[in-house]
Design an enzyme around this catalytic site. Structure first.
Site, PDB file in Angstrom:
ATOM      1  N   TYR A 173      49.073  24.631 117.797  1.00 26.15           N
ATOM      2  CA  TYR A 173      50.058  23.541 117.850  1.00 26.15           C
ATOM      3  C   TYR A 173      50.983  23.729 119.051  1.00 26.15           C
ATOM      4  CZ  TYR A 173      53.467  20.125 116.098  1.00 26.15           C
ATOM      5  OH  TYR A 173      54.305  19.033 115.954  1.00 26.15           O
ATOM      6  N   SER A 214      57.268  17.866 120.826  1.00 29.17           N
ATOM      7  CA  SER A 214      57.769  18.696 119.721  1.00 29.17           C
ATOM      8  C   SER A 214      58.833  19.643 120.268  1.00 29.17           C
ATOM      9  CB  SER A 214      56.595  19.510 119.155  1.00 29.17           C
ATOM     10  OG  SER A 214      57.051  20.556 118.321  1.00 29.17           O
TER      11      SER A 214
HETATM   12  P1  NAP Z   1      52.337  13.181 109.336  1.00 25.22           P
HETATM   13  O1  NAP Z   1      53.168  12.463 108.342  1.00 25.22           O
HETATM   14  O2  NAP Z   1      51.392  14.246 108.907  1.00 25.22           O
HETATM   15  O3  NAP Z   1      51.594  12.108 110.237  1.00 25.22           O
HETATM   16  C1  NAP Z   1      50.568  12.443 111.130  1.00 25.22           C
HETATM   17  C2  NAP Z   1      49.805  11.174 111.441  1.00 25.22           C
HETATM   18  O4  NAP Z   1      48.686  11.499 112.301  1.00 25.22           O
HETATM   19  C3  NAP Z   1      49.232  10.550 110.169  1.00 25.22           C
HETATM   20  O5  NAP Z   1      49.243   9.155 110.318  1.00 25.22           O
HETATM   21  C4  NAP Z   1      47.810  11.076 110.212  1.00 25.22           C
HETATM   22  O6  NAP Z   1      46.899  10.303 109.470  1.00 25.22           O
HETATM   23  C5  NAP Z   1      47.518  10.958 111.693  1.00 25.22           C
HETATM   24  N1  NAP Z   1      46.325  11.704 112.042  1.00 25.22           N
HETATM   25  C6  NAP Z   1      46.156  13.040 112.092  1.00 25.22           C
HETATM   26  N2  NAP Z   1      44.872  13.338 112.405  1.00 25.22           N
HETATM   27  C7  NAP Z   1      44.227  12.155 112.561  1.00 25.22           C
HETATM   28  C8  NAP Z   1      42.898  11.792 112.869  1.00 25.22           C
HETATM   29  N3  NAP Z   1      41.926  12.712 113.083  1.00 25.22           N
HETATM   30  N4  NAP Z   1      42.585  10.478 112.945  1.00 25.22           N
HETATM   31  C9  NAP Z   1      43.517   9.528 112.723  1.00 25.22           C
HETATM   32  N5  NAP Z   1      44.805   9.812 112.404  1.00 25.22           N
HETATM   33  C10 NAP Z   1      45.145  11.102 112.330  1.00 25.22           C
HETATM   34  O7  NAP Z   1      53.294  13.922 110.364  1.00 25.22           O
HETATM   35  P2  NAP Z   1      54.461  13.415 111.326  1.00 25.22           P
HETATM   36  O8  NAP Z   1      55.516  14.423 111.201  1.00 25.22           O
HETATM   37  O9  NAP Z   1      54.773  11.984 111.117  1.00 25.22           O
HETATM   38  O10 NAP Z   1      53.746  13.650 112.720  1.00 25.22           O
HETATM   39  C11 NAP Z   1      53.609  12.660 113.715  1.00 25.22           C
HETATM   40  C12 NAP Z   1      53.656  13.325 115.074  1.00 25.22           C
HETATM   41  O11 NAP Z   1      54.944  13.912 115.256  1.00 25.22           O
HETATM   42  C13 NAP Z   1      52.645  14.450 115.258  1.00 25.22           C
HETATM   43  O12 NAP Z   1      52.146  14.431 116.572  1.00 25.22           O
HETATM   44  C14 NAP Z   1      53.500  15.689 115.039  1.00 25.22           C
HETATM   45  O13 NAP Z   1      52.971  16.806 115.673  1.00 25.22           O
HETATM   46  C15 NAP Z   1      54.797  15.244 115.656  1.00 25.22           C
HETATM   47  N6  NAP Z   1      55.977  16.005 115.287  1.00 25.22           N
HETATM   48  C16 NAP Z   1      56.436  16.012 114.010  1.00 25.22           C
HETATM   49  C17 NAP Z   1      57.599  16.728 113.721  1.00 25.22           C
HETATM   50  C18 NAP Z   1      58.203  16.769 112.348  1.00 25.22           C
HETATM   51  O14 NAP Z   1      59.196  17.482 112.146  1.00 25.22           O
HETATM   52  N7  NAP Z   1      57.692  16.055 111.372  1.00 25.22           N
HETATM   53  C19 NAP Z   1      58.267  17.431 114.713  1.00 25.22           C
HETATM   54  C20 NAP Z   1      57.759  17.401 116.001  1.00 25.22           C
HETATM   55  C21 NAP Z   1      56.625  16.676 116.277  1.00 25.22           C
HETATM   56  P3  NAP Z   1      46.640  10.643 107.893  1.00 25.22           P
HETATM   57  O15 NAP Z   1      47.867  10.189 107.153  1.00 25.22           O
HETATM   58  O16 NAP Z   1      45.418   9.877 107.597  1.00 25.22           O
HETATM   59  O17 NAP Z   1      46.453  12.142 107.806  1.00 25.22           O
END
Ligand code: NAP
Length: 252
Positions: free
Chosen positions: A157, A144
């Site tokens: 986080y 991140s």
């Molecule tokens: P997201 O759309 O909320 O996706 C998160 C994913 O993690 C979803 O598939 C979610 O499943 C899964 N997940 C969370 N807890 C879980 C659990 N206990 N068991 C199984 N699956 C679980 O968010 P995203 O932005 O794509 O995030 C993906 C990664 O990128 C994360 O590590 C996040 O911290 C990182 N990130 C995101 C951003 C950003 O700007 N979006 C920036 C930096 C880093 P469900 O759909 O079932 O909840």
């Protein structure tokens, strides 16, 4: 076989949280580059399965709740039993909890550290045991901007993603000599469920856009090229690196 070092044909990748967002973007990009995909999910993943199959690759769904380490060994063994091997692990699943540091609860601390850091480590351990037995592999952790910066109101986080940066380097020190590359991708501000609250907040949205040189939110597909590169033979000497894919955010 091909001479293209970015070709992932014949490789098998596990992507956690592949039902939506960044995980979906990465899973589809790896499939388009030739990999078969084991999607680890606790939700309906039919959209991602359809996109992987459209790319002509196999999609295996592994249902698992990644809030504890309990499914880690099973995720690897099911992948190997059905898809035959394991070459790439993308540790993408993650959560965020927001509150002032003065009011932050132990539950909001533990939940985020467990999924974002503890499970990432033990799933990497299970995957690396398999990869080392096979002769090597690639692990890609999703970090991140808060691997580099402090953030605000997201104490657990920031701690977890700073930890992801540290573990990426530690695991490189231990596993690079065993042909397992460990790197991270640090996404900037990407339009997903994780950032829905920020996108909906007019002031924060404007402040964020003002700072991004590319002048737009990233899309999950923007992460695909970096993931394909780090999963491929082209990156075999890229080790312990945290690759920002951020529209220039860190350059400001
Ligand atoms: P997201 O759309 O909320 O996706 C998160 C994913 O993690 C979803 O598939 C979610 O499943 C899964 N997940 C969370 N807890 C879980 C659990 N206990 N068991 C199984 N699956 C679980 O968010 P995203 O932005 O794509 O995030 C993906 C990664 O990128 C994360 O590590 C996040 O911290 C990182 N990130 C995101 C951003 C950003 O700007 N979006 C920036 C930096 C880093 P469900 O759909 O079932 O909840």
């Amino acid at each position: 076989m091909t001479n293209n070092p970015f070709d992932l044909s014949g490789k098998v990748a596990i992507v956690t949280g592949a039902n939506t967002g960044i995980g979906q973007g990465i899973a589809v990009a790896l499939a388009q580059a030739g990999a078969d995909i084991a999607l680890v999910t606790r939700s309906d993943a039919s959209e991602t399965i359809g996109l992987i199959e459209q790319a002509g690759r196999r999609a295996l769904v592994i249902e698992a709740d990644l809030s504890s380490t309990e499914p880690c060994n099973r995720i690897v063994s099911e992948t190997v039993n059905v898809l035959g091997r394991l070459d790439v692990l993308v540790n993408n699943a993650g959560i965020i909890r927001r509150n002032d540091a003065l009011d932050f609860t132990e539950d909001d601390w533990d939940a985020v550290l467990d999924t974002n850091l503890k499970v990432l480590f033990f799933l990497s351990q299970a995957a690396a045991r398999q990869m080392i037995g096979q002769g090597g592999g690639s692990i890609i952790n999703i970090a991140s901007m808060l691997t580099f910066q402090g953030g605000i109101r997201v104490a657990s986080y920031t701690a977890s993603k700073s930890g992801v940066g540290g573990l990426t380097k530690l695991l490189t020190n231990e596993w690079a000599s065993k042909n397992v590359t460990v790197n991270a991708i640090a996404p900037g501000y990407i339009a997903t469920n994780n950032t829905a609250a920020l996108q909906a907040d007019e002031d924060r949205n404007r402040q964020i856009l003002e700072r991004i040189p590319a002048q737009r939110w990233g899309e999950p597909s923007d992460l695909g090229g970096a993931a394909v590169f780090l999963a491929s033979d082209a990156a075999r000497y890229v080790q312990g690196h945290i690759l920002a894919v951020d529209g220039g955010w860190l350059a400001r």
